[in-house]
Write an enzyme that holds these catalytic residues in place. Sequence first.
Site, PDB file in Angstrom:
ATOM      1  CE  LYS A  72      -4.100  -2.063   2.118  1.00  0.00           C
ATOM      2  NZ  LYS A  72      -3.679  -3.442   1.900  1.00  0.00           N
ATOM      3  CG  ASN A 191     -12.182  -0.528   9.217  1.00  0.00           C
ATOM      4  OD1 ASN A 191     -12.821   0.489   8.974  1.00  0.00           O
ATOM      5  ND2 ASN A 191     -11.440  -0.654  10.309  1.00  0.00           N
ATOM      6  CD  GLU A 244      -6.761  -1.425   0.211  1.00  0.00           C
ATOM      7  OE1 GLU A 244      -6.265  -0.854   1.197  1.00  0.00           O
ATOM      8  OE2 GLU A 244      -7.276  -2.553   0.247  1.00  0.00           O
ATOM      9  NE  ARG A 248      -6.818  -9.897  -1.975  1.00  0.00           N
ATOM     10  CZ  ARG A 248      -8.042  -9.547  -1.622  1.00  0.00           C
ATOM     11  NH1 ARG A 248      -9.074 -10.034  -2.294  1.00  0.00           N
ATOM     12  NH2 ARG A 248      -8.256  -8.721  -0.620  1.00  0.00           N
ATOM     13  CG  PHE A 305     -19.996  -7.445  13.962  1.00  0.00           C
ATOM     14  CD1 PHE A 305     -20.996  -7.887  13.114  1.00  0.00           C
ATOM     15  CD2 PHE A 305     -19.997  -6.113  14.342  1.00  0.00           C
ATOM     16  CE1 PHE A 305     -21.970  -7.021  12.640  1.00  0.00           C
ATOM     17  CE2 PHE A 305     -20.968  -5.231  13.880  1.00  0.00           C
ATOM     18  CZ  PHE A 305     -21.956  -5.695  13.028  1.00  0.00           C
TER      19      PHE A 305
END
Length: 644
Positions: A72, A191, A244, A248, A305
């Site tokens: 990044k 995120n 970014e 893939r 979560f």
Amino acid sequence: MPPAANAGPAPALQSYLNIDAIIDAVKKTGARAVHPGYGFLSENAGFVDRLNEEGIIFVGPPASAIRALGDKVESKRIAKQAGLNIIPGFIGEIQDEPHALQVAAEIGYPVMIKASAGGGGKGMRIAWNESELKQEVIMAKAEAMSAFGNDTLLIEKFVEQARHIEFQVVGDHFGHMVYLPERDCSVQRRNQKVIEESPSPFISAEVRAAMGAQAVRLASAVGYNSTGTVEFVVDKHSNFYFLEMNTRLQVEHPVTEAVSGLDLVHLMLAIASNQRLDVTQERAAAINGAAVEARVYAEDPSRNFAPSPGLLKVYREPEGPGIRVDSGVVEGSEISIYYDPMVAKVVTSGATRNQALARMESALDRFVVRGVTTNMPHVRSCIANPDFKAGHYDTSFIPKYYGGPDGLNPLAFPLTEHQQQDMFAAAVFTHVNRARRYDPKYLAGEDDVARLTLSWRDVHGNKLVPLDVVVRLAGLQMVGREGVAAGALEIQLPSRVAYVYSMRQPPGVVGKQAYNTYLRHMMVDGKPITVQVAKFIPRGVIMQYLGAQRELYIESPAAAALSQHMPAKSKASSHRVVRSPMTGTLVEVLVQHGSEVRLGDDLVVIEAMKMRNAIKADREGFVDEVFAKQGDVVSADQPLLKFW
């Protein structure tokens, strides 16, 4: 089936991140090429180098492109040189904590901390102040090392009220590069993406073309040849900034396949075979209808979560037109603590966004998973949200609508008064039908009347709200011959009379998956609805409708009156005990006997499904006893320590 080879022990560093083990598996199976999938070594240039040395084809971009764009920090330098819009931040690696504090002070809070080598939300944290930054840098480095074997970090400005929009690019070995329709991935938790759709309901055709052109410019700058994804953050004024590039295939690629009509994996294989990309930019960018993807995770939203590994005791996927389910599990599969908690991806498509969303609603209503807790009720509730349906959402959507102490509890998910009464009517119908099966004389005649009390408990579980209900057989004039044949009932609720009868399956649904014992398909006042029996409880049931759940009790008025006076079952006092909210590995124990703890201090760190979770103190005091040690695998609700 092609041959399979064991890559090694379950921990990723010993198997799926172990290059030697993967090479050995390739040789054992006689494979000539490797498709790396979504994670692990998929963006590891060293892995590509080794494959090249061994004469094995890598189905993906060259190692040089992965090095340039997969990192990044380096990708930001290249993007800036290529003329892309860049988020304000430090273009370089964060050296240590003092350096992180300096960079954050220069950029201004809030800031986003990211793993330079990572993706999928791993090693990604938001810090709103200096104190949080110190903690989050430590957590992000450890998480990144565990997931990617590289703990390099970068820091950039966190854009608030942002949309996360990404563009799929595809290029061949002959310099031809195109972009495909964008994906809007703004509904996220931790995120990580939860719901994706294409096209975005937010951006204009002009902004779409400008973003796509920048995506192609970046990929072309490094001689990219395969599929890849260029991600942007877009503010409320449609200003967009390069975020970014993932070198893939993305988890959410089926959304793009649905609207473009192009098979991305097929294109990857063709390009890896040195074939030309026979797709023009005009053809690639054409949008055909709309598509939505919902990720089904084994996690408990009501526990922030927390991962929910375990055995899939019941697993029934939905079927129907425009519905695609990608999964790697079946009934009886185990969801492991070692890997990402994703169970399946539900993808729906249609001629319009409304049709795609309607199919998603139907698919999630009919998707049954038991044995592990999943986020499906939450995702279903998100899809039903009026602002989401209108396309008015950004990355703050989940905190905005599901914040607060009970915001992520399905018992608190919103229903309109009419929707809640639909659920109540369905529950009463189910109760009466069961009674009629056991007693053929129960409610058998036109003049027979059943008087019941339906009680429902609020989210806190501390009171019952009773409702008087009157039930009789529905007449021909109200429900027609079909309704009468299906045993239709007239259900009189306090503020509404509902006419209900059962359907074997929802309209338009065919196949063996159309009906199972966990679902109730009904016609309520001429509208088809599907409810799920989420859980049977003593004297009642937890029903689920549109993702929302309600704890319901249906009894005779006399029994209900007695129930009001019955004391609630007392729970053993455990306020001094800290329990694990999830199953995982205890990677750090930060306190010991006698430790003084302040509110919010980290007590232990648990790693589960490639994410690190700090368990914080919810009180001040002194630690009396620690029950587990570093390296232990702990289960959900297992006691970890207790206070004096």
